[in-house]
Scaffold this motif. Sequence first.
Motif, PDB file in Angstrom:
ATOM      1  N   LYS A 236       3.816  31.081 -18.511  1.00 35.93           N
ATOM      2  CA  LYS A 236       3.213  29.963 -17.777  1.00 35.93           C
ATOM      3  C   LYS A 236       3.648  29.971 -16.309  1.00 35.93           C
ATOM      4  CE  LYS A 236       2.548  26.773 -21.667  1.00 35.93           C
ATOM      5  NZ  LYS A 236       2.720  27.779 -22.709  1.00 35.93           N
ATOM      6  N   GLU A 237       4.929  30.216 -16.063  1.00 32.45           N
ATOM      7  CA  GLU A 237       5.439  30.223 -14.695  1.00 32.45           C
ATOM      8  C   GLU A 237       4.862  31.390 -13.890  1.00 32.45           C
ATOM      9  OE1 GLU A 237       9.653  30.323 -15.154  1.00 32.45           O
ATOM     10  OE2 GLU A 237       9.745  28.334 -16.067  1.00 32.45           O
ATOM     11  N   VAL A 238       4.809  32.558 -14.504  1.00 32.43           N
ATOM     12  CA  VAL A 238       4.297  33.737 -13.811  1.00 32.43           C
ATOM     13  C   VAL A 238       2.797  33.603 -13.555  1.00 32.43           C
ATOM     14  CG1 VAL A 238       3.975  36.236 -13.945  1.00 32.43           C
ATOM     15  CG2 VAL A 238       6.103  35.229 -14.744  1.00 32.43           C
ATOM     16  N   PHE A 239       2.064  33.117 -14.540  1.00 27.94           N
ATOM     17  CA  PHE A 239       0.608  32.984 -14.384  1.00 27.94           C
ATOM     18  C   PHE A 239       0.266  31.939 -13.331  1.00 27.94           C
ATOM     19  CE2 PHE A 239      -3.764  31.901 -15.684  1.00 27.94           C
ATOM     20  CZ  PHE A 239      -4.313  33.178 -15.735  1.00 27.94           C
ATOM     21  N   GLU A 240       1.059  30.877 -13.266  1.00 24.85           N
ATOM     22  CA  GLU A 240       0.848  29.848 -12.237  1.00 24.85           C
ATOM     23  C   GLU A 240       1.012  30.450 -10.842  1.00 24.85           C
ATOM     24  OE1 GLU A 240       2.857  25.625 -10.786  1.00 24.85           O
ATOM     25  OE2 GLU A 240       3.159  26.327 -12.852  1.00 24.85           O
ATOM     26  N   LYS A 241       2.048  31.260 -10.655  1.00 25.35           N
ATOM     27  CA  LYS A 241       2.260  31.946  -9.374  1.00 25.35           C
ATOM     28  C   LYS A 241       1.101  32.895  -9.076  1.00 25.35           C
ATOM     29  CE  LYS A 241       4.637  33.455  -5.772  1.00 25.35           C
ATOM     30  NZ  LYS A 241       4.869  32.620  -4.575  1.00 25.35           N
ATOM     31  N   TYR A 242       0.668  33.610 -10.077  1.00 22.24           N
ATOM     32  CA  TYR A 242      -0.429  34.576  -9.960  1.00 22.24           C
ATOM     33  C   TYR A 242      -1.703  33.889  -9.470  1.00 22.24           C
ATOM     34  CZ  TYR A 242      -3.845  38.014 -11.841  1.00 22.24           C
ATOM     35  OH  TYR A 242      -4.883  38.908 -12.025  1.00 22.24           O
ATOM     36  N   GLN A 243      -1.990  32.717 -10.043  1.00 21.88           N
ATOM     37  CA  GLN A 243      -3.202  31.995  -9.672  1.00 21.88           C
ATOM     38  C   GLN A 243      -3.071  31.303  -8.323  1.00 21.88           C
ATOM     39  OE1 GLN A 243      -3.989  29.530 -13.236  1.00 21.88           O
ATOM     40  NE2 GLN A 243      -5.857  30.728 -13.441  1.00 21.88           N
ATOM     41  N   GLU A 244      -1.958  30.617  -8.114  1.00 24.38           N
ATOM     42  CA  GLU A 244      -1.775  29.843  -6.883  1.00 24.38           C
ATOM     43  C   GLU A 244      -1.816  30.724  -5.638  1.00 24.38           C
ATOM     44  OE1 GLU A 244       1.815  27.585  -7.142  1.00 24.38           O
ATOM     45  OE2 GLU A 244       0.913  25.994  -8.352  1.00 24.38           O
TER      46      GLU A 244
ATOM     47  N   PHE B 246       3.308  41.134  -6.703  1.00 27.80           N
ATOM     48  CA  PHE B 246       4.416  40.213  -6.447  1.00 27.80           C
ATOM     49  C   PHE B 246       5.510  40.433  -7.486  1.00 27.80           C
ATOM     50  CE2 PHE B 246       6.803  36.290  -6.861  1.00 27.80           C
ATOM     51  CZ  PHE B 246       7.023  35.935  -5.545  1.00 27.80           C
ATOM     52  N   PRO B 247       6.759  40.680  -7.041  1.00 26.44           N
ATOM     53  CA  PRO B 247       7.870  40.831  -7.993  1.00 26.44           C
ATOM     54  C   PRO B 247       8.465  39.462  -8.345  1.00 26.44           C
ATOM     55  CG  PRO B 247       8.606  41.357  -5.769  1.00 26.44           C
ATOM     56  CD  PRO B 247       7.162  40.965  -5.659  1.00 26.44           C
ATOM     57  N   PHE B 248       8.232  39.007  -9.550  1.00 24.67           N
ATOM     58  CA  PHE B 248       8.679  37.688 -10.000  1.00 24.67           C
ATOM     59  C   PHE B 248      10.081  37.841 -10.609  1.00 24.67           C
ATOM     60  CE2 PHE B 248       9.102  34.013 -12.692  1.00 24.67           C
ATOM     61  CZ  PHE B 248       8.364  33.012 -12.075  1.00 24.67           C
ATOM     62  N   GLU B 249      11.058  37.231  -9.968  1.00 26.65           N
ATOM     63  CA  GLU B 249      12.451  37.431 -10.380  1.00 26.65           C
ATOM     64  C   GLU B 249      12.791  36.604 -11.620  1.00 26.65           C
ATOM     65  OE1 GLU B 249      16.995  37.404  -8.518  1.00 26.65           O
ATOM     66  OE2 GLU B 249      15.264  36.910  -7.234  1.00 26.65           O
ATOM     67  N   VAL B 250      13.389  37.266 -12.600  1.00 28.09           N
ATOM     68  CA  VAL B 250      13.816  36.619 -13.840  1.00 28.09           C
ATOM     69  C   VAL B 250      15.295  36.907 -14.057  1.00 28.09           C
ATOM     70  CG1 VAL B 250      13.494  36.463 -16.340  1.00 28.09           C
ATOM     71  CG2 VAL B 250      11.523  36.906 -14.854  1.00 28.09           C
ATOM     72  N   ASN B 251      16.093  35.867 -14.034  1.00 23.79           N
ATOM     73  CA  ASN B 251      17.522  36.017 -14.302  1.00 23.79           C
ATOM     74  C   ASN B 251      17.826  35.397 -15.663  1.00 23.79           C
ATOM     75  OD1 ASN B 251      18.322  37.277 -11.799  1.00 23.79           O
ATOM     76  ND2 ASN B 251      17.830  35.329 -10.830  1.00 23.79           N
ATOM     77  N   HIS B 252      17.615  36.181 -16.685  1.00 24.46           N
ATOM     78  CA  HIS B 252      17.787  35.730 -18.063  1.00 24.46           C
ATOM     79  C   HIS B 252      18.301  36.904 -18.875  1.00 24.46           C
ATOM     80  CE1 HIS B 252      16.883  34.150 -22.057  1.00 24.46           C
ATOM     81  NE2 HIS B 252      16.666  32.969 -21.515  1.00 24.46           N
ATOM     82  N   ILE B 253      19.124  36.627 -19.848  1.00 28.91           N
ATOM     83  CA  ILE B 253      19.711  37.703 -20.646  1.00 28.91           C
ATOM     84  C   ILE B 253      18.646  38.523 -21.377  1.00 28.91           C
ATOM     85  CG2 ILE B 253      20.085  36.347 -22.746  1.00 28.91           C
ATOM     86  CD1 ILE B 253      22.867  37.790 -22.885  1.00 28.91           C
ATOM     87  N   PHE B 254      17.496  37.914 -21.673  1.00 24.82           N
ATOM     88  CA  PHE B 254      16.430  38.656 -22.354  1.00 24.82           C
ATOM     89  C   PHE B 254      15.881  39.787 -21.483  1.00 24.82           C
ATOM     90  CE2 PHE B 254      15.101  34.873 -25.253  1.00 24.82           C
ATOM     91  CZ  PHE B 254      16.241  35.062 -26.001  1.00 24.82           C
ATOM     92  N   ALA B 255      16.064  39.688 -20.179  1.00 28.70           N
ATOM     93  CA  ALA B 255      15.595  40.748 -19.281  1.00 28.70           C
ATOM     94  C   ALA B 255      16.395  42.036 -19.464  1.00 28.70           C
ATOM     95  CB  ALA B 255      15.677  40.281 -17.832  1.00 28.70           C
ATOM     96  N   GLN B 256      17.519  41.957 -20.163  1.00 32.32           N
ATOM     97  CA  GLN B 256      18.349  43.136 -20.419  1.00 32.32           C
ATOM     98  C   GLN B 256      17.903  43.887 -21.671  1.00 32.32           C
ATOM     99  OE1 GLN B 256      20.683  43.904 -18.173  1.00 32.32           O
ATOM    100  NE2 GLN B 256      20.284  42.017 -17.020  1.00 32.32           N
ATOM    101  N   VAL B 257      16.901  43.358 -22.373  1.00 31.81           N
ATOM    102  CA  VAL B 257      16.457  43.962 -23.635  1.00 31.81           C
ATOM    103  C   VAL B 257      15.182  44.765 -23.419  1.00 31.81           C
ATOM    104  CG1 VAL B 257      15.681  43.524 -25.991  1.00 31.81           C
ATOM    105  CG2 VAL B 257      17.504  42.127 -25.005  1.00 31.81           C
ATOM    106  N   ASP B 258      15.283  46.069 -23.528  1.00 24.29           N
ATOM    107  CA  ASP B 258      14.134  46.970 -23.481  1.00 24.29           C
ATOM    108  C   ASP B 258      14.442  48.077 -24.480  1.00 24.29           C
ATOM    109  OD1 ASP B 258      11.958  48.514 -22.940  1.00 24.29           O
ATOM    110  OD2 ASP B 258      12.340  48.735 -20.797  1.00 24.29           O
TER     111      ASP B 258
ATOM    112  N   ASN C  54      -3.273  33.647  -5.520  1.00 29.43           N
ATOM    113  CA  ASN C  54      -4.449  34.518  -5.597  1.00 29.43           C
ATOM    114  C   ASN C  54      -4.045  35.996  -5.578  1.00 29.43           C
ATOM    115  OD1 ASN C  54      -7.215  35.028  -5.804  1.00 29.43           O
ATOM    116  ND2 ASN C  54      -7.470  35.141  -3.579  1.00 29.43           N
ATOM    117  N   LEU C  55      -3.099  36.348  -6.459  1.00 31.34           N
ATOM    118  CA  LEU C  55      -2.565  37.702  -6.498  1.00 31.34           C
ATOM    119  C   LEU C  55      -3.470  38.625  -7.306  1.00 31.34           C
ATOM    120  CD1 LEU C  55       1.133  36.696  -7.272  1.00 31.34           C
ATOM    121  CD2 LEU C  55       0.203  37.378  -5.047  1.00 31.34           C
ATOM    122  N   ASP C  56      -3.372  39.907  -7.029  1.00 32.12           N
ATOM    123  CA  ASP C  56      -4.101  40.877  -7.854  1.00 32.12           C
ATOM    124  C   ASP C  56      -3.191  41.516  -8.899  1.00 32.12           C
ATOM    125  OD1 ASP C  56      -2.598  42.709  -6.414  1.00 32.12           O
ATOM    126  OD2 ASP C  56      -4.299  43.524  -5.292  1.00 32.12           O
ATOM    127  N   SER C  57      -1.866  41.305  -8.744  1.00 31.81           N
ATOM    128  CA  SER C  57      -0.917  41.910  -9.674  1.00 31.81           C
ATOM    129  C   SER C  57       0.440  41.228  -9.515  1.00 31.81           C
ATOM    130  CB  SER C  57      -0.797  43.408  -9.359  1.00 31.81           C
ATOM    131  OG  SER C  57       0.099  44.055 -10.219  1.00 31.81           O
TER     132      SER C  57
END
Length: 219
Positions: free
Chosen positions: A115-123, A190-202, A125-128
């Motif tokens: 929701k947060e990323v998509f809101e930024k994407y729309q507001e 746009f690089p959307f910064e996420v500081n969450h422990i889940f970002a360490q899981v790949d 008017n990003l292409d990616s």
Amino acid sequence: MKTIAIIPARGGSKRIPEKNIQFLGELPLLAHSILYAQENSDIIEDIYVSTDDAEIKKIAVQFGAKVIDRPVSLSGDLEPTVSALKHVLESINSNVENVVLLQATNPLRPQNLLKEVFEKYQEDNLDSIFTVSGNHQKFGKIVNNKFQPFNYTIGQRSQDLEPLFFENGLLYITKASLILNDIIISENAFPFEVNHIFAQVDIDTSDDLDYARYLYQKQ
């Protein structure tokens, strides 16, 4: 014009056999991304899984996703992710504007992230747009058996470093028109910064899977 989610999940995996259907908690890895997309049905209208594997296909259907059979020619180890996304768009008869890429190997995501990323994407008017995380480690190279610092000087405190960022794989949103031109991350992304422990899981190795299971139990 609508927004769809695509989850690429091929069957071949050398480091972890049948990786995309290994269990995390009570669910296969693939199911976590399908359910995450379903929880964001106010954004995502349809969920597609691109796969070449019969068992993955069965699980995808079981959890409510639509399946696009990926040809062998697009299922090799060296095939880029964008080719699977492009194949989905070319296979469906739908007027798609935006594609949300959810990778099965990133099964843990903060609840409100999309929701947060998509809101930024729309507001804006990003292409990616794609998610990144900061890294405060001291990096360097070893050249001729000597260590050469890359992002710091010897003796510098870690807290004084200018942070580097890495593509964490949690999610990507891209215009369908870009994907049809073999692009996921555009030059203006746009690089959307996420500081969450889940970002360490790949998940790529068995150690990664063990760590994901530890976090899943803890959370």
